[in-house]
Design an enzyme around this catalytic site. Structure first.
Site, PDB file in Angstrom:
ATOM      1  N   TYR A  97      10.996  -9.095   7.642  1.00  0.00           N
ATOM      2  CA  TYR A  97       9.208 -10.412   8.564  1.00  0.00           C
ATOM      3  C   TYR A  97       8.751 -10.170   7.311  1.00  0.00           C
ATOM      4  CZ  TYR A  97       8.060  -5.083   9.059  1.00  0.00           C
ATOM      5  OH  TYR A  97       7.511  -3.699   8.477  1.00  0.00           O
ATOM      6  N   GLU A  98       7.554 -10.532   7.331  1.00  0.00           N
ATOM      7  CA  GLU A  98       6.366 -10.675   6.877  1.00  0.00           C
ATOM      8  C   GLU A  98       7.262 -11.570   5.179  1.00  0.00           C
ATOM      9  OE1 GLU A  98       3.275  -8.938   7.113  1.00  0.00           O
ATOM     10  OE2 GLU A  98       2.147 -10.394   5.200  1.00  0.00           O
ATOM     11  N   GLY A  99       7.992 -12.899   5.513  1.00  0.00           N
ATOM     12  CA  GLY A  99       8.381 -14.601   5.000  1.00  0.00           C
ATOM     13  C   GLY A  99       9.802 -13.229   5.112  1.00  0.00           C
TER      14      GLY A  99
END
Lengths: 596, 596
Positions: free
Chosen positions: A440-442
């Site tokens: 997550y978060e890229g």
């Protein structure tokens, strides 16, 4: 039941001895934070993490979050009380703006406290974590009215927050998002759509939940140029902040995930929900990206956190578990067998993790300090340099720390043998929880692409040139120092290989961008290894200075041993990464997509 | 819902074209297995795996096994029926001795069918797998009476089997085990004790469960010299094999595990249970170790199996999921975005997995063929050579294939982004299931120690010398062949580095055994990489020969592309392993145990 002891000794070493925070005592935010105060806060935070949050970690995993028939969500037993505790003790406002009710302490101190929270209970830490992220977005892009209205309540933990980006058909590629915003006569918007993977999306631990939602205003341009950011509270609020009626916001379901069960990851439905625009129309992504860049430090930290707690438990097990005999003769002659820590391969796994954790913590704190300098230094040159480092290193912190942090959890689990696979021992949870941080978060591949495709070349490559010069100066300064030789040699080797990788990218990435893409993750790891080598060399220098001055705390000798291990057994990975990078796009792209 | 398509084309390529089984048509067991028959069996096995077992894989994970109040265990819905299907179609007797009711087909064919079963449903595959292991132990150490009594029923799947080694305080170090056996007047024994981690320990899918139990006969010598092996059936049986009363055997609980939920991993209690001795008193470990060595091939295979099925699903997702645009311009101009397979980093992950899977399968099948040769060849030299290879390579198959197989599952999950973390997509299960293969049947660190501490030096290092000579001959044979150059270069490089590692171990491992221990896992991976390089070179040779002969099946071109990838992007790992190995024990052992 796994345990956690906050590594406050190591934290103090970094803050006071390596990064020497006292140098910045004249800066805003550092003024109030003298060494005694920092230490007191670290110790209090450690108690909260160890005594309150650690015992709830397995509970959270086992119980998970339950969506009730009325759409409400029940968090795991004890979470609500722990959140009350956190709020009442002011932890959520520690390192945020006093103008809006924060305590204004340095961000690096907030990060250190966050490390403890997240090591103790990653799923729990995400509730305040997401609130911090949402507040950050408001502080970046919101109007003064919005800031005055929302931030004090969020810093106090009275209201929590979430980030709503992903939809089922779009995660990385936000240009595809479909959630709609229809302008209303009163200047507000009606938001309708469905978001997925919304961490802390619904729960009863706060009076209100402030959802930050990316949506497309009717008739906005297609793609990323038509995305706006909205504040959409769970309950409508009047001007005094009293919550009243519901706002068409509902949790459709809770995702069944591999890990972080204690966090309520929701499918969120918005149905004509009233929203306030943040900043300008169609400029929502700009705000979101600034916020996310900061959040990535927190996610990188999560990789480190799980690696730390997994390491601590593996050490305990390795010292307790009696099995087999040392290859060099019994070490526990009166016992039925030796503790497994006598076995070189068990040591190898533990030292791999330890040398990464301590080096990774130094790297993370060093970058957190850059964030403070960028914010508070009166010197424009210092701010610029810090900002450069933040740009270049954030994807490395996110990608490298979570990739290796996860691998370390797997190794710590391996130390347990069969017991590592049994849930009650807790090692499986560390592995399962840590896994999300790579995604997550890229996703980490996106971090690597951001690094080689954007950050590396920004301002003519100034950030990399600056850190390279800093490393060269450090090596030159220590030339002829025999005790430093293993560290400066290792560092020079790593930096040299990194330079070769950078040159290769410059020569080949422009002519064929796939060359950069194919080597991006390898390059990200190379920069990570180089930065940890640099951190280890700096820590060794401090330790040697102490030892030479007669300090006999074994902490310093341990640092030298652990740093030498990193140079001997982690740095060699850089050669493999370089060879892969230099092999270019051809082997990677040669097979036709339909022949996979 | 994840899918699985058995890679029968690749299997046939290995069996017929690379390993050329037709060369062995005069040998027992190969006599009946002509190419047509082999292909027909592979296709039938594929159908069973795809149509029956694959749909039950998520079911098994979600439902798990339930211990009922009466101590019975309910397996996941559909498992019983699938097991009936397996039994009725004779799959369990495929490659075992016709003297006891088996079909006597080559072991390599049994392994190929086992690969499909285990890729489709690892937890299910363990029920017949453990039965095979238990039957193996009886066939190795049992009397003719025991073989005649138990084997036909187990080969038919009428009765299943388990292996009972581990106790809560001892896994690797079996010398510590406490389960007791008390001799009875009738020549039988009464067994009492508790065993943990007993796969397939209790269920209702067969009429009886034949537990093979390690125990210590009263007054036996301490340690490993006092361990005996017993047959302890769940139900007592009369001489006709009719089951009657219970035998004091009970499942105390089912372990809550990270993965393989569909398999009933039990705590087993034995309370004055009647047991029959296998072989001689106090010689139980010998039988067990011969059996386990064979079982390790099956566990290595599990690593490959999960890697294969995870790869297949990641490929489908990467071709379906539209997100972002290619760095070199849109590839799906009429769509809203390109499929993510256009991104070099996604390709990198897929090619990493693919090149390992195909190379790993070749290595595994090559070793399975050695097992058949060792068993059936009339030529003593051939048998000896095959036995040498089995000794040397079995720990590598177990350790290397499961370490990389697991890492590949993690990468395949990464291709899915956030969806990879959500259970319903199935990628988490592949990761969680694959994890156990690194741990059980001797943790991978133990495999590595077995390799460098025992197997490498056996018979003066003859096995390694033989494979080295074979590789040298292969390289010499292909000198000057330009098309083969990428393969022979990569292979020579790998083999050269391996040789340097072997030399280092010879020079430093004797003086300090910790030097061997500290580098053991690195050495195991070096040998794995070298063997996969050799397999790739051989496969490339076959593919090139076909292409030169005018065969335009793209399968052969794909092989060359995938093999070149392995040489370019996997072989470089060997340099890092060598550097770590050569750094020796000092960095690993320097930190005192109580300073961790």
């Amino acid at each position: 039941m796994p345990t956690y002891t906050a590594p406050t000794r190591d934290m103090k070493f970094l803050l006071h001895e390596v990064l020497e925070l006292s140098r910045f005592e004249t800066l805003d935010s550092f003024k109030e934070a003298d060494a005694d105060m920092i230490d007191a806060i670290l110790e209090e935070s450690a108690k909260f993490a160890q005594d309150v949050l650690t015992p709830l970690n397995r509970v959270g995993d086992e119980h998970g979050c339950v969506r009730n028939d009325d759409g409400s969500v029940t968090t795991p037993p004890g979470f609500h009380e722990a959140f009350d505790h956190m709020r009442e003790n002011g932890w959520m406002g520690l390192a945020v703006d006093p103008q809006y009710g924060g305590q204004g302490l340095p961000g690096i101190l907030g990060l250190a406290c966050g490390e403890m929270t997240s090591s103790a209970n990653m799923a729990f830490a995400m509730y305040p974590g997401l609130t911090g992220g949402a507040a950050k977005a408001i502080s970046i892009g919101g109007s003064e009215t919005q800031k005055n209205f929302y931030l004090p309540r969020m810093y106090a933990g009275e209201w929590t927050g979430t980030m709503n980006l992903t939809e089922s058909h779009c995660g990385t590629d936000l240009g595809l998002l479909k959630t709609k915003a229809i302008p209303q006569a009163d200047g507000s918007y009606k938001i309708t759509g469905q978001k997925i993977f919304i961490s802390a999306g619904e729960h009863g631990m706060s009076d209100n939940i402030i959802h930050l939602v990316l949506a497309r205003i009717e008739d906005a341009p297609a793609g990323v140029k038509g995305i706006s950011l909205f504040i959409v509270p769970k309950f409508k609020v009047d001007e005094n902040g009293s919550t009243s009626e519901t706002n068409g916001v509902s949790c459709g379901s809770i995702e069944k995930k591999m890990g972080i069960h204690g966090n309520s990851t929701c499918v969120m439905n918005y149905d004509d929900s009233v929203g306030e625009l943040i900043g300008d129309e169609n400029k929502g992504l700009r705000v979101m990206f600034v916020m996310m860049n900061e959040a990535r430090l927190g996610v990188g930290m999560q990789g480190l956190c799980q690696s730390e707690v997994a390491y601590q438990n593996a050490v305990i097990y390795a010292n307790d578990r009696l099995q087999g005999r040392s290859l060099t003769g019994p070490k526990n002659e009166n016992g039925p067998a030796d503790p497994i820590i006598v076995h070189p391969d068990v040591r190898r796994m533990l030292m791999d993790i330890r040398s990464f954790n301590e080096g990774g913590r130094a790297f993370l704190y060093w970058l957190a300090l850059q964030e403070d300098l960028e914010k508070y230094s009166p010197d424009e040159k210092v701010r610029e340099r810090a900002d450069d480092f933040l740009g270049l290193m954030t994807p490395v912190i996110k990608g490298y720390l979570t990739d290796i942090g996860f691998a370390n959890c797997v190794n710590a689990q391996q130390v347990y043998g069969g017991h590592g696979f049994i849930e009650e021992w807790g090692m499986s949870q560390f592995v399962r929880d840590a896994r999300i941080a790579q995604i997550y978060e890229g996703a980490n591949g996106i971090q690597a692409l951001d690094l080689v495709g954007r950050k590396l070349a920004r301002n003519g490559g100034r950030a990399l040139m600056n850190i390279s010069a800093e490393i060269d100066a450090f090596v030159a300064e220590n030339e002829g120092n025999e005790a430093m030789k293993p560290f400066t040699d290792g560092l020079s080797n790593a930096k040299g290989k990194l330079q070769m990788g950078t040159m290769w990218l410059m020569q080949n990435g422009m002519s064929n961008p796939d060359n950069a893409g194919a080597g991006s993750v390898d390059y990200m790891h190379m920069l990570g290894i180089t930065m940890l080598s640099y951190m280890w060399a700096r820590m060794a220098k401090v330790a040697l200075t102490k030892i030479e001055a007669g300090d006999d705390d074994p902490f310093y000798t341990d640092k030298l041993i652990t740093g030498k291990y990193f140079m001997a057994r982690i740095v060699p990975n850089i050669d493999a990464h370089l060879a892969k990078l230099q092999s270019g796009a051809e082997p990677v792209m040669a097979l036709a997509a339909d022949r996979f």
